[in-house]
Motif scaffolding. Sequence first.
Motif, PDB file in Angstrom:
ATOM      1  N   GLY A   1       0.798  -1.218   0.000  1.00  0.00           N
ATOM      2  CA  GLY A   1       0.000   0.000   0.000  1.00  0.00           C
ATOM      3  C   GLY A   1       0.835   1.273   0.000  1.00  0.00           C
ATOM      4  O   GLY A   1       0.347   2.340   0.381  1.00  0.00           O
ATOM      5  N   LYS A   2       2.062   1.172  -0.466  1.00  0.00           N
ATOM      6  CA  LYS A   2       2.969   2.334  -0.457  1.00  0.00           C
ATOM      7  C   LYS A   2       2.389   3.512  -1.239  1.00  0.00           C
ATOM      8  O   LYS A   2       2.359   4.637  -0.751  1.00  0.00           O
ATOM      9  CB  LYS A   2       4.336   1.950  -1.059  1.00  0.00           C
ATOM     10  CG  LYS A   2       5.079   0.880  -0.260  1.00  0.00           C
ATOM     11  CD  LYS A   2       6.398   0.517  -0.900  1.00  0.00           C
ATOM     12  CE  LYS A   2       6.235  -0.218  -2.221  1.00  0.00           C
ATOM     13  NZ  LYS A   2       5.559  -1.516  -2.116  1.00  0.00           N
ATOM     14  N   SER A   3       1.922   3.233  -2.471  1.00  0.00           N
ATOM     15  CA  SER A   3       1.403   4.324  -3.301  1.00  0.00           C
ATOM     16  C   SER A   3       0.163   4.944  -2.673  1.00  0.00           C
ATOM     17  O   SER A   3       0.023   6.174  -2.633  1.00  0.00           O
ATOM     18  CB  SER A   3       1.081   3.822  -4.710  1.00  0.00           C
ATOM     19  OG  SER A   3       2.236   3.248  -5.284  1.00  0.00           O
ATOM     20  N   THR A   4      -0.710   4.099  -2.168  1.00  0.00           N
ATOM     21  CA  THR A   4      -1.932   4.585  -1.530  1.00  0.00           C
ATOM     22  C   THR A   4      -1.573   5.427  -0.301  1.00  0.00           C
ATOM     23  O   THR A   4      -2.155   6.489  -0.065  1.00  0.00           O
ATOM     24  CB  THR A   4      -2.827   3.395  -1.106  1.00  0.00           C
ATOM     25  OG1 THR A   4      -2.946   2.488  -2.213  1.00  0.00           O
ATOM     26  CG2 THR A   4      -4.201   3.857  -0.685  1.00  0.00           C
TER      27      THR A   4
ATOM     28  N   ARG B   1      -1.826   5.472  -9.619  1.00  0.00           N
ATOM     29  CA  ARG B   1      -1.838   4.887  -8.282  1.00  0.00           C
ATOM     30  C   ARG B   1      -1.759   5.970  -7.212  1.00  0.00           C
ATOM     31  O   ARG B   1      -1.955   5.689  -6.049  1.00  0.00           O
ATOM     32  CB  ARG B   1      -0.676   3.919  -8.132  1.00  0.00           C
ATOM     33  CG  ARG B   1      -0.956   2.610  -8.830  1.00  0.00           C
ATOM     34  CD  ARG B   1       0.247   1.751  -8.766  1.00  0.00           C
ATOM     35  NE  ARG B   1      -0.087   0.360  -8.926  1.00  0.00           N
ATOM     36  CZ  ARG B   1       0.752  -0.618  -8.636  1.00  0.00           C
ATOM     37  NH1 ARG B   1       1.932  -0.342  -8.150  1.00  0.00           N
ATOM     38  NH2 ARG B   1       0.415  -1.864  -8.824  1.00  0.00           N
TER      39      ARG B   1
ATOM     40  N   LYS C   1      -3.395  -1.311   6.174  1.00  0.00           N
ATOM     41  CA  LYS C   1      -4.651  -2.043   5.905  1.00  0.00           C
ATOM     42  C   LYS C   1      -5.329  -2.463   7.208  1.00  0.00           C
ATOM     43  O   LYS C   1      -5.983  -3.508   7.267  1.00  0.00           O
ATOM     44  CB  LYS C   1      -4.420  -3.254   4.998  1.00  0.00           C
ATOM     45  CG  LYS C   1      -3.659  -2.900   3.706  1.00  0.00           C
ATOM     46  CD  LYS C   1      -3.793  -3.936   2.612  1.00  0.00           C
ATOM     47  CE  LYS C   1      -2.884  -3.571   1.439  1.00  0.00           C
ATOM     48  NZ  LYS C   1      -2.987  -4.486   0.308  1.00  0.00           N
TER      49      LYS C   1
ATOM     50  N   ASP D   1      -8.052  -1.989   8.606  1.00  0.00           N
ATOM     51  CA  ASP D   1      -9.430  -1.532   8.401  1.00  0.00           C
ATOM     52  C   ASP D   1     -10.337  -2.743   8.193  1.00  0.00           C
ATOM     53  O   ASP D   1      -9.861  -3.873   8.037  1.00  0.00           O
ATOM     54  CB  ASP D   1      -9.519  -0.552   7.211  1.00  0.00           C
ATOM     55  CG  ASP D   1      -8.761  -1.049   5.985  1.00  0.00           C
ATOM     56  OD1 ASP D   1      -8.835  -2.251   5.670  1.00  0.00           O
ATOM     57  OD2 ASP D   1      -8.068  -0.233   5.330  1.00  0.00           O
TER      58      ASP D   1
ATOM     59  N   ALA E   1      -4.173   3.305   4.895  1.00  0.00           N
ATOM     60  CA  ALA E   1      -3.930   4.306   3.858  1.00  0.00           C
ATOM     61  C   ALA E   1      -5.216   4.577   3.097  1.00  0.00           C
ATOM     62  O   ALA E   1      -5.525   5.717   2.754  1.00  0.00           O
ATOM     63  CB  ALA E   1      -2.832   3.812   2.913  1.00  0.00           C
ATOM     64  N   ARG E   2      -5.979   3.528   2.888  1.00  0.00           N
ATOM     65  CA  ARG E   2      -7.216   3.681   2.098  1.00  0.00           C
ATOM     66  C   ARG E   2      -8.198   4.606   2.793  1.00  0.00           C
ATOM     67  O   ARG E   2      -8.842   5.430   2.172  1.00  0.00           O
ATOM     68  CB  ARG E   2      -7.852   2.307   1.861  1.00  0.00           C
ATOM     69  CG  ARG E   2      -9.097   2.385   1.014  1.00  0.00           C
ATOM     70  CD  ARG E   2      -9.704   1.024   0.776  1.00  0.00           C
ATOM     71  NE  ARG E   2      -9.020   0.314  -0.311  1.00  0.00           N
ATOM     72  CZ  ARG E   2      -9.277  -0.949  -0.638  1.00  0.00           C
ATOM     73  NH1 ARG E   2     -10.162  -1.643   0.040  1.00  0.00           N
ATOM     74  NH2 ARG E   2      -8.639  -1.521  -1.633  1.00  0.00           N
TER      75      ARG E   2
HETATM   76  N1  LIG Z   1      -8.050  -2.433   2.695  1.00  0.00           N
HETATM   77  C1  LIG Z   1      -7.023  -1.674   2.353  1.00  0.00           C
HETATM   78  N2  LIG Z   1      -6.466  -1.781   1.133  1.00  0.00           N
HETATM   79  C2  LIG Z   1      -5.424  -0.998   0.811  1.00  0.00           C
HETATM   80  C3  LIG Z   1      -4.888  -0.066   1.738  1.00  0.00           C
HETATM   81  N3  LIG Z   1      -3.838   0.563   1.152  1.00  0.00           N
HETATM   82  C4  LIG Z   1      -3.715   0.036  -0.090  1.00  0.00           C
HETATM   83  N4  LIG Z   1      -4.692  -0.909  -0.299  1.00  0.00           N
HETATM   84  C5  LIG Z   1      -4.907  -1.686  -1.527  1.00  0.00           C
HETATM   85  O1  LIG Z   1      -3.801  -2.551  -1.733  1.00  0.00           O
HETATM   86  C6  LIG Z   1      -3.476  -2.642  -3.122  1.00  0.00           C
HETATM   87  C7  LIG Z   1      -2.034  -2.230  -3.352  1.00  0.00           C
HETATM   88  O2  LIG Z   1      -1.873  -0.856  -3.044  1.00  0.00           O
HETATM   89  P1  LIG Z   1      -0.682   0.013  -3.626  1.00  0.00           P
HETATM   90  O3  LIG Z   1      -0.806   1.348  -2.963  1.00  0.00           O
HETATM   91  O4  LIG Z   1      -0.668  -0.001  -5.095  1.00  0.00           O
HETATM   92  O5  LIG Z   1       0.542  -0.809  -3.054  1.00  0.00           O
HETATM   93  P2  LIG Z   1       2.099  -0.605  -3.332  1.00  0.00           P
HETATM   94  O6  LIG Z   1       2.801  -1.001  -2.100  1.00  0.00           O
HETATM   95  O7  LIG Z   1       2.368   0.760  -3.858  1.00  0.00           O
HETATM   96  O8  LIG Z   1       2.350  -1.683  -4.464  1.00  0.00           O
HETATM   97  P3  LIG Z   1       3.579  -1.769  -5.504  1.00  0.00           P
HETATM   98  O9  LIG Z   1       3.816  -0.411  -6.057  1.00  0.00           O
HETATM   99  O10 LIG Z   1       3.091  -2.749  -6.520  1.00  0.00           O
HETATM  100  O11 LIG Z   1       4.746  -2.312  -4.727  1.00  0.00           O
HETATM  101  C8  LIG Z   1      -4.481  -1.741  -3.838  1.00  0.00           C
HETATM  102  O12 LIG Z   1      -5.545  -2.535  -4.311  1.00  0.00           O
HETATM  103  C9  LIG Z   1      -4.932  -0.785  -2.752  1.00  0.00           C
HETATM  104  O13 LIG Z   1      -6.228  -0.303  -2.985  1.00  0.00           O
HETATM  105  C10 LIG Z   1      -5.504   0.045   3.027  1.00  0.00           C
HETATM  106  O14 LIG Z   1      -5.115   0.834   3.887  1.00  0.00           O
HETATM  107  N5  LIG Z   1      -6.556  -0.791   3.269  1.00  0.00           N
END
Ligand SMILES: Nc1nc2c(ncn2[C@@H]2O[C@H](COP(=O)(O)OP(=O)(O)OP(=O)(O)O)[C@@H](O)[C@H]2O)c(=O)[nH]1
Length: 327
Positions: free
Chosen positions: A65-68, A106, A200, A202, A239-240
């Motif tokens: 969830g880094k990007s989020t 993202r 996450k 949540d 993050a979401r």
């Molecule tokens: N339930 C939930 N889902 C989340 C949360 N943060 C991110 N997600 C979901 O997890 C998935 C990956 O999120 P990204 O933010 O793309 O993760 P990342 O770490 O940047 O992924 P990479 O760039 O591929 O390494 C997405 O479907 C998001 O919607 C959170 O806090 N809660």
Amino acid sequence: MMPGDIQPYIDGVLNGNRRMLSKTITLIESTHADHQKKARLIMDQLLPHTGKAIRMGITGVPGAGKSTFIDALGMMLLEMGHKVAVLAVDPSSVVTGGSVLADKTRMKKLSIEENAFIRPSPSGGKLGGVASKTRESMLVCEAAGFDVIIVETVGAGQSEVAVASMVDFFLILMIAGAGDELQGIKKGVLELADVVAINKADGDNINRAKLAQQQYEMALHISAPSFSGWRPPVVTCSARESKGIKEIWNIVTDHRTILAATGELDMKRRQQSLDWMWYLIKESLTESFNSDPQVKNSLTKIKREVMDGLTSPISAAEKLLTYHNIN
Ligand SMILES: Nc1nc2c(ncn2[C@@H]2O[C@H](COP(=O)(O)OP(=O)(O)OP(=O)(O)O)[C@@H](O)[C@H]2O)c(=O)[nH]1
Ligand SMILES: [Mg+2]
């Protein structure tokens, strides 16, 4: 090279002109000797205007969830009046030419903001090369007036060390997994953390996140505190849902206050600059050793002799280094 050539870049960056900021980073990332020379001259002029930003590194396994998280944190920081730049060190881009931030969607909200600047990782080359370009890009963003720089990397190997060595504060984003909570993250990496956040937390995942939090607290408890006595807290966030983000930012600023008071922040940055110099020297020496034709020619044979016990490691090393030094 005429100074006039580089003046528009310097003025542009210092005036916060986004187009010139992008063009300067493109010069930094270029592999052309001409561009590199130009980039170096520009960097020398910009350096006195750098150093004021809060530099934060974020890592975590793919999908953590880094990007989020950066999207949520970045939007909050903009509301607080900060200017936020997001850069990436992506080890996968070294191999595949891909990039963690290639897909700006993202970071849906942040990517369209006037006071945010998002730059994907340069692709190709070696990790050291990619990381050093990110480090320079960070300085250019600071000169352009961005006061929070976030460097993202995927938690999968060496890149965390490179990122931790260019930032003031290092955040590891984790998710609650089944069974062994420490899976997917190397032990040495956890020691780089200034905070560990279980994301996450949540919906029906809250309890699992809390459990993971306890397990990380135990794992971190055994490592020694830093000079200033900082012990990396373990927190949960979503993050979401933008939950726990403010609390994490408070930890970042508390950490800063403590390190600034003890002089450790300044010491850390001075040491980082020196470490960086050595890093570049080692990279360059290893590169020239590995690409030496005579070393290449004899390496397979000598490696076998060492493994078979026919040549001692010390005389093998001596022989290879002599080959290299003669050329
Ligand atoms: N339930 C939930 N889902 C989340 C949360 N943060 C991110 N997600 C979901 O997890 C998935 C990956 O999120 P990204 O933010 O793309 O993760 P990342 O770490 O940047 O992924 P990479 O760039 O591929 O390494 C997405 O479907 C998001 O919607 C959170 O806090 N809660
Ligand atoms: Mg991502």
